[in-house]
Design a protein around this motif. Structure first.
Motif, PDB file in Angstrom:
ATOM      1  N   ALA A   1       6.727  12.430  -3.636  1.00  0.00           N
ATOM      2  CA  ALA A   1       7.747  11.876  -2.745  1.00  0.00           C
ATOM      3  C   ALA A   1       7.557  12.382  -1.319  1.00  0.00           C
ATOM      4  CB  ALA A   1       9.139  12.237  -3.255  1.00  0.00           C
ATOM      5  N   ALA A   2       7.231  13.671  -1.175  1.00  0.00           N
ATOM      6  CA  ALA A   2       6.997  14.232   0.158  1.00  0.00           C
ATOM      7  C   ALA A   2       5.753  13.621   0.800  1.00  0.00           C
ATOM      8  CB  ALA A   2       6.881  15.751   0.078  1.00  0.00           C
ATOM      9  N   LEU A   3       4.734  13.361  -0.016  1.00  0.00           N
ATOM     10  CA  LEU A   3       3.548  12.658   0.498  1.00  0.00           C
ATOM     11  C   LEU A   3       3.938  11.317   1.096  1.00  0.00           C
ATOM     12  CD1 LEU A   3       0.783  13.037  -2.260  1.00  0.00           C
ATOM     13  CD2 LEU A   3       0.582  13.775   0.114  1.00  0.00           C
ATOM     14  N   GLN A   4       4.784  10.596   0.388  1.00  0.00           N
ATOM     15  CA  GLN A   4       5.240   9.292   0.853  1.00  0.00           C
ATOM     16  C   GLN A   4       6.048   9.407   2.147  1.00  0.00           C
ATOM     17  OE1 GLN A   4       4.709   5.966  -0.929  1.00  0.00           O
ATOM     18  NE2 GLN A   4       3.046   7.405  -1.300  1.00  0.00           N
ATOM     19  N   ALA A   5       6.662  10.578   2.341  1.00  0.00           N
ATOM     20  CA  ALA A   5       7.445  10.819   3.557  1.00  0.00           C
ATOM     21  C   ALA A   5       6.573  11.294   4.715  1.00  0.00           C
ATOM     22  CB  ALA A   5       8.539  11.852   3.274  1.00  0.00           C
ATOM     23  N   GLY A   6       5.262  11.393   4.473  1.00  0.00           N
ATOM     24  CA  GLY A   6       4.351  11.779   5.550  1.00  0.00           C
ATOM     25  C   GLY A   6       3.989  13.243   5.601  1.00  0.00           C
ATOM     26  N   ILE A   7       4.316  14.003   4.556  1.00  0.00           N
ATOM     27  CA  ILE A   7       3.987  15.428   4.515  1.00  0.00           C
ATOM     28  C   ILE A   7       2.584  15.608   3.944  1.00  0.00           C
ATOM     29  CG2 ILE A   7       4.633  17.689   3.581  1.00  0.00           C
ATOM     30  CD1 ILE A   7       6.569  16.496   5.687  1.00  0.00           C
ATOM     31  N   HIS A   8       1.771  16.387   4.651  1.00  0.00           N
ATOM     32  CA  HIS A   8       0.378  16.584   4.260  1.00  0.00           C
ATOM     33  C   HIS A   8       0.058  18.046   4.002  1.00  0.00           C
ATOM     34  CE1 HIS A   8      -0.432  12.759   6.886  1.00  0.00           C
ATOM     35  NE2 HIS A   8       0.214  12.484   5.766  1.00  0.00           N
ATOM     36  N   ARG A   9       1.089  18.893   3.891  1.00  0.00           N
ATOM     37  CA  ARG A   9       0.897  20.325   3.649  1.00  0.00           C
ATOM     38  C   ARG A   9       1.850  20.754   2.527  1.00  0.00           C
ATOM     39  NH1 ARG A   9      -1.388  23.446   7.551  1.00  0.00           N
ATOM     40  NH2 ARG A   9       0.046  25.172   7.181  1.00  0.00           N
ATOM     41  N   PHE A  10       1.315  21.529   1.577  1.00  0.00           N
ATOM     42  CA  PHE A  10       2.128  21.948   0.436  1.00  0.00           C
ATOM     43  C   PHE A  10       1.849  23.395   0.067  1.00  0.00           C
ATOM     44  CE2 PHE A  10       1.756  17.387   0.197  1.00  0.00           C
ATOM     45  CZ  PHE A  10       3.058  16.989  -0.089  1.00  0.00           C
ATOM     46  N   ASP A  11       2.923  24.151  -0.144  1.00  0.00           N
ATOM     47  CA  ASP A  11       2.819  25.482  -0.723  1.00  0.00           C
ATOM     48  C   ASP A  11       2.666  25.321  -2.229  1.00  0.00           C
ATOM     49  OD1 ASP A  11       3.277  26.631   1.744  1.00  0.00           O
ATOM     50  OD2 ASP A  11       5.353  27.198   1.318  1.00  0.00           O
ATOM     51  N   THR A  12       1.683  25.987  -2.801  1.00  0.00           N
ATOM     52  CA  THR A  12       1.487  25.953  -4.246  1.00  0.00           C
ATOM     53  C   THR A  12       1.063  27.339  -4.710  1.00  0.00           C
ATOM     54  OG1 THR A  12      -0.855  25.344  -4.095  1.00  0.00           O
ATOM     55  CG2 THR A  12       0.731  23.531  -4.130  1.00  0.00           C
TER      56      THR A  12
ATOM     57  N   ARG B   1       0.822  -1.200   0.000  1.00  0.00           N
ATOM     58  CA  ARG B   1       0.000   0.000   0.000  1.00  0.00           C
ATOM     59  C   ARG B   1       0.865   1.262   0.000  1.00  0.00           C
ATOM     60  NH1 ARG B   1      -5.262  -0.220   1.513  1.00  0.00           N
ATOM     61  NH2 ARG B   1      -5.104   1.823   2.507  1.00  0.00           N
ATOM     62  N   MET B   2       0.446   2.250  -0.778  1.00  0.00           N
ATOM     63  CA  MET B   2       1.120   3.546  -0.751  1.00  0.00           C
ATOM     64  C   MET B   2       0.802   4.255   0.557  1.00  0.00           C
ATOM     65  SD  MET B   2       0.614   5.139  -4.556  1.00  0.00           S
ATOM     66  CE  MET B   2       1.378   4.382  -5.988  1.00  0.00           C
ATOM     67  N   ASN B   3       1.734   5.074   0.992  1.00  0.00           N
ATOM     68  CA  ASN B   3       1.530   5.872   2.201  1.00  0.00           C
ATOM     69  C   ASN B   3       0.867   7.181   1.805  1.00  0.00           C
ATOM     70  OD1 ASN B   3       1.686   6.966   4.781  1.00  0.00           O
ATOM     71  ND2 ASN B   3       3.752   7.764   4.444  1.00  0.00           N
ATOM     72  N   LEU B   4      -0.480   7.157   1.660  1.00  0.00           N
ATOM     73  CA  LEU B   4      -1.205   8.339   1.207  1.00  0.00           C
ATOM     74  C   LEU B   4      -2.199   8.792   2.262  1.00  0.00           C
ATOM     75  CD1 LEU B   4      -2.001   7.298  -2.477  1.00  0.00           C
ATOM     76  CD2 LEU B   4      -0.162   8.794  -1.686  1.00  0.00           C
ATOM     77  N   PRO B   5      -2.282  10.089   2.514  1.00  0.00           N
ATOM     78  CA  PRO B   5      -3.253  10.616   3.476  1.00  0.00           C
ATOM     79  C   PRO B   5      -4.639  10.704   2.854  1.00  0.00           C
ATOM     80  CG  PRO B   5      -2.053  12.417   2.488  1.00  0.00           C
ATOM     81  CD  PRO B   5      -1.453  11.156   1.921  1.00  0.00           C
ATOM     82  N   LYS B   6      -5.650  10.888   3.676  1.00  0.00           N
ATOM     83  CA  LYS B   6      -7.013  11.077   3.171  1.00  0.00           C
ATOM     84  C   LYS B   6      -7.231  12.517   2.708  1.00  0.00           C
ATOM     85  CE  LYS B   6      -9.214   7.449   5.911  1.00  0.00           C
ATOM     86  NZ  LYS B   6     -10.252   7.126   6.944  1.00  0.00           N
ATOM     87  N   GLU B   7      -6.500  13.444   3.325  1.00  0.00           N
ATOM     88  CA  GLU B   7      -6.636  14.842   2.921  1.00  0.00           C
ATOM     89  C   GLU B   7      -5.304  15.567   3.043  1.00  0.00           C
ATOM     90  OE1 GLU B   7      -9.421  16.936   5.358  1.00  0.00           O
ATOM     91  OE2 GLU B   7      -8.751  15.963   7.197  1.00  0.00           O
ATOM     92  N   VAL B   8      -5.199  16.652   2.300  1.00  0.00           N
ATOM     93  CA  VAL B   8      -3.973  17.449   2.252  1.00  0.00           C
ATOM     94  C   VAL B   8      -4.353  18.917   2.357  1.00  0.00           C
ATOM     95  CG1 VAL B   8      -2.326  18.349   0.538  1.00  0.00           C
ATOM     96  CG2 VAL B   8      -2.347  15.912   1.060  1.00  0.00           C
ATOM     97  N   ALA B   9      -3.527  19.692   3.060  1.00  0.00           N
ATOM     98  CA  ALA B   9      -3.741  21.144   3.158  1.00  0.00           C
ATOM     99  C   ALA B   9      -2.906  21.854   2.094  1.00  0.00           C
ATOM    100  CB  ALA B   9      -3.356  21.641   4.543  1.00  0.00           C
ATOM    101  N   ILE B  10      -3.547  22.716   1.353  1.00  0.00           N
ATOM    102  CA  ILE B  10      -2.869  23.530   0.344  1.00  0.00           C
ATOM    103  C   ILE B  10      -2.708  24.939   0.881  1.00  0.00           C
ATOM    104  CG2 ILE B  10      -3.070  24.561  -1.950  1.00  0.00           C
ATOM    105  CD1 ILE B  10      -2.435  21.579  -2.036  1.00  0.00           C
ATOM    106  N   ILE B  11      -1.468  25.423   0.896  1.00  0.00           N
ATOM    107  CA  ILE B  11      -1.197  26.807   1.297  1.00  0.00           C
ATOM    108  C   ILE B  11      -0.891  27.586   0.024  1.00  0.00           C
ATOM    109  CG2 ILE B  11       0.268  28.363   2.641  1.00  0.00           C
ATOM    110  CD1 ILE B  11      -0.103  24.672   3.567  1.00  0.00           C
TER     111      ILE B  11
END
Length: 299
Positions: A221-232, A2-12
């Protein structure tokens, strides 16, 4: 497996600040406020709306106070403040969320704010303490976390050391940036895995530029590392005035589209996001390059 994917992500969203700061076309203040409002309508809950910097160096941000006064709601409206003067201006406008920044690279920091990394950090520590006493949300932006246009590859331990100093100072969030868009997914996974392990109580946000077309891969890759927040940045706007060759930030609509296709919620309406980009596009000096924006409407 299984991929390490969150159910939701915060976009900044950083388009109104990081996206516009380097554009030579002076965007009228009412257009900026319309852009910000349109992004909020699309579902953006956290946003860098402007920057209290010297208009001599970043003329696009000379209307910071007007922007702050126009955008007065309960969502997290972040303003960038490079120094004591910027912080004082933010406080005078009753801002509730402030971003400070330091480059891991000494040379980049000197080019950017004419101080070494250590000098900047020492100057910021009492300011951060003061902001936290006032219950201000503090975001620390860590520039040149992978590569520097002057010094080349940055040592991971140097990034961790700077992040640790900010965490010890009491910041709420670390925004760790691939400022010139040279990171690859392996490097992204390794750095963010370590940061996630070391600072579990701090909000960790990944900030990627798409200079070499690897931003989406780095997000994954950052998602896989457990990061759930991204600047875009809506439309993929951006570029640093002190980092020659750095192109735009990863496009908000491209990241959101990828996440939604993988079943990850962002709370963002892609059609409304596209409308926000359409609003700002005529006022830019360069074309919008994000992939999703140019898809046919039927897509």
């Amino acid at each position: 497996m299984r991929m390490n994917l969150p159910k939701e992500v915060a976009i900044i969203e950083v388009g109104p600040r990081d996206g516009l700061q380097n554009d030579p076309s002076m965007v009228p203040t009412p257009i900026k406020t319309e852009f910000i409002t349109a992004l909020k309508r699309a579902g953006i809950k956290e946003m860098e709306i402007t920057s209290f910097v010297s208009p001599k160096w970043v003329p696009q941000m000379k209307d910071a106070s007007e922007i702050v006064r126009a955008i007065n709601d309960s969502s997290r409206n972040i303003v960038l403040t490079p120094n004591r003067k910027g912080v004082d201006l933010a406080l005078s406008e009753d801002c509730k969320a402030v971003a400070v920044f330091v480059g891991v690279s000494n040379t980049f920091n000197m080019k950017n704010i004419n101080k070494t990394t250590l000098d900047s950090l020492n100057e910021l520590k009492p300011i951060i303490a003061e902001l936290k006493e006032k219950n201000i949300f503090v975001r620390a932006c860590i520039s040149t976390s992978f590569y520097c246009p002057y010094e080349g590859k940055i040592a991971v331990d140097d990034v961790i050391s700077l992040c640790s100093a900010f965490v010890d100072s009491g910041v709420d969030e670390l925004s760790v940036a691939d400022t010139i868009g040279m990171a690859n997914p392996k490097e992204s996974f390794e750095l963010f895995s370590r940061l996630n392990e070391l600072f579990p109580q701090t909000l960790l946000t990944a900030h990627f530029h798409d200079t070499r077309g690897m931003a989406l891969a780095n997000v994954f890759a950052a998602l896989q590392a457990g990061i759930h927040r991204f600047d875009t940045s809506a439309g993929g706007l951006g570029g640093c005035p002190f980092a020659k060759g750095a192109t735009g930030n990863v496009a908000t609509e491209d990241v959101v589209f990828m996440l939604h296709q993988m079943g990850i919620s962002t709370g963002i309406d892609l059609n409304a996001l596209k409308d926000a980009v359409k609003l700002i596009e005529p006022h830019l000096s360069r074309p919008v390059e994000s992939k999703y924006y140019h898809l046919p409407e039927s897509e």
